[in-house]
Scaffold this active site. Structure first.
Site, short mmCIF file in Angstrom:
data_model
loop_
_atom_site.label_atom_id
_atom_site.label_comp_id
_atom_site.label_asym_id
_atom_site.label_seq_id
_atom_site.Cartn_x
_atom_site.Cartn_y
_atom_site.Cartn_z
N ASP A 36 -7.62 -8.70 -3.63
CA ASP A 36 -7.55 -7.25 -3.46
C ASP A 36 -8.36 -6.55 -4.55
O ASP A 36 -8.06 -6.69 -5.74
CB ASP A 36 -6.09 -6.79 -3.54
CG ASP A 36 -5.90 -5.33 -3.22
OD1 ASP A 36 -6.90 -4.61 -3.03
OD2 ASP A 36 -4.73 -4.90 -3.16
N ASP B 19 0.85 -1.19 0.00
CA ASP B 19 0.00 0.00 0.00
C ASP B 19 0.89 1.25 0.00
O ASP B 19 1.83 1.34 -0.78
CB ASP B 19 -0.97 -0.06 1.19
CG ASP B 19 -2.04 1.00 1.16
OD1 ASP B 19 -3.01 0.85 0.39
OD2 ASP B 19 -1.92 2.01 1.90
N TRP B 20 0.61 2.22 0.88
CA TRP B 20 1.42 3.45 0.92
C TRP B 20 2.88 3.15 1.28
O TRP B 20 3.77 3.96 0.97
CB TRP B 20 0.83 4.45 1.90
CG TRP B 20 -0.09 5.43 1.24
CD1 TRP B 20 -1.45 5.39 1.21
CD2 TRP B 20 0.30 6.59 0.49
NE1 TRP B 20 -1.94 6.46 0.49
CE2 TRP B 20 -0.88 7.21 0.05
CE3 TRP B 20 1.53 7.16 0.17
CZ2 TRP B 20 -0.88 8.38 -0.71
CZ3 TRP B 20 1.53 8.33 -0.59
CH2 TRP B 20 0.35 8.92 -1.02
N HIS C 90 -6.22 -7.09 0.21
CA HIS C 90 -5.33 -5.94 0.12
C HIS C 90 -4.25 -6.00 1.20
O HIS C 90 -3.06 -5.76 0.93
CB HIS C 90 -6.15 -4.66 0.25
CG HIS C 90 -5.33 -3.41 0.16
ND1 HIS C 90 -4.70 -3.02 -1.00
CD2 HIS C 90 -5.03 -2.47 1.10
CE1 HIS C 90 -4.05 -1.89 -0.79
NE2 HIS C 90 -4.23 -1.53 0.48
N TRP D 91 -12.67 3.38 -2.59
CA TRP D 91 -12.14 3.49 -1.23
C TRP D 91 -12.07 4.96 -0.81
O TRP D 91 -12.46 5.32 0.31
CB TRP D 91 -10.77 2.84 -1.18
CG TRP D 91 -9.90 3.23 -0.02
CD1 TRP D 91 -8.80 4.04 -0.06
CD2 TRP D 91 -10.03 2.82 1.35
NE1 TRP D 91 -8.25 4.16 1.19
CE2 TRP D 91 -8.98 3.42 2.07
CE3 TRP D 91 -10.94 1.99 2.02
CZ2 TRP D 91 -8.82 3.24 3.44
CZ3 TRP D 91 -10.78 1.80 3.38
CH2 TRP D 91 -9.73 2.42 4.08
#
Length: 300
Positions: free
Chosen positions: A253, A126-127, A282, A167
């Site tokens: 995901d 992710d980030w 995810h 999201w």
């Protein structure tokens, strides 16, 4: 940097974290932090042959790596897992506008330098990847490996994934969403106590500037903050990267799908076909034992 107004989550909320026995450590004095402190896990020998630097995403914290950390430690390696400002046990800026791609990137760069990390195998999701993949081009001598999980390289060359825009819309409409509930939707094996650990950093909405800011921070235009660094990174990974790499993909995901991850894999020089986790979503680190074990098997 001038002082940054922040909230600090009460330590009592982090007592008895299931599966997370490690000592809380805090980085202070980083110029970019403006007087805040940043929490991190740091376990294993300081002179280990490998240091796994594990970077989390939104809305999680270093707790998401609790299934992978023991596997790496058992191999005699070092593991460092920070909480980005605004998440986990780190201090939380009050102002949503404080959160910016370039600021978070600078914090991570200063953190790595302060700890003097070398022989880094970068672990991202992710980030953690959106930011983390931009770090090695600026300091390539520190990095020897890359383990990627469901993430993204924010070059703004194509529309944002539909799952991500959904999201972002949810985060706008429900800024106080329960983090533990979000994690449990894709990971029904999580216990109530584990879900509570994901909620622990955020006692109320005033502590949640980061979870509101991060969905809006993903660059969409060529002139957006972070795009230049991401495009430099894309060139680095495809043309200059010399290290070991591995990709693990949560097949369920809805944001970073196996197809989108394949496009990313093709941008990483020498990256082999991914390890597919059929039941993983995810937050694929919730199946992290298998991923970490496979990573150790594939180490050169």
């Amino acid at each position: 940097m001038s002082p940054i107004p922040f909230h600090r989550t009460d330590e009592a909320r982090f007592r008895s974290l299931p599966g997370h026995p490690w000592e809380a450590r805090y980085a202070t004095g980083l110029p970019a932090l403006g007087g805040m402190r940043m929490h991190y896990v740091d376990e294993g020998p300081r002179d280990a042959a490998v240091t796994w630097l594990c970077l989390h995403g939104n809305p999680t914290w270093s707790y998401v790596y609790r299934r992978m950390i023991p596997v790496f430690l058992a191999a005699g390696h070092r593991v460092v897992a920070p909480d980005m400002p605004g998440f986990g046990r780190s201090d939380k800026p009050v102002d949503i506008a404080q959160h910016a791609f370039s600021w978070h990137r600078r914090v991570l760069q200063e953190f790595i330098r302060q700890l003097g990390l070398e022989r880094i195998h970068l672990v991202v999701q992710d980030w953690g990847g959106i930011l983390g993949l931009t770090l090695p081009p600026a300091d390539p001598g520190r990095y020897g490996g890359l383990l990627m999980m469901n993430t993204y390289l924010a070059t703004a060359e194509e529309p944002l994934p539909e799952g991500f825009t959904q999201w972002r819309a949810m985060c706008r409409s429900r800024p106080d969403f329960a983090v533990g509930r979000v994690l449990s939707r894709g990971n029904p094996h999580l216990s109530d106590a584990e879900c509570a650990a994901y909620d622990a950093p955020f006692p109320d909405l005033s502590h949640r500037a980061a979870t509101q800011a991060f969905p809006e921070m993903v660059p969409e235009r060529a002139d957006a903050d972070g795009v230049a660094a991401s495009r430099e990174a894309a060139s680095y990974w495809s043309e200059q990267w010399q290290g070991w790499s591995m990709m693990a993909v949560g097949a369920q995901d809805p944001v970073f799908t196996p197809m989108s991850m394949e496009r990313l894999r093709q941008r990483i020089r020498g990256c082999p076909p991914p390890l597919l986790i059929p039941q993983g979503g995810h937050f694929v680190q919730e199946h992290g034992e298998r991923i970490a074990e496979e990573a150790l098997r594939k180490l050169p």
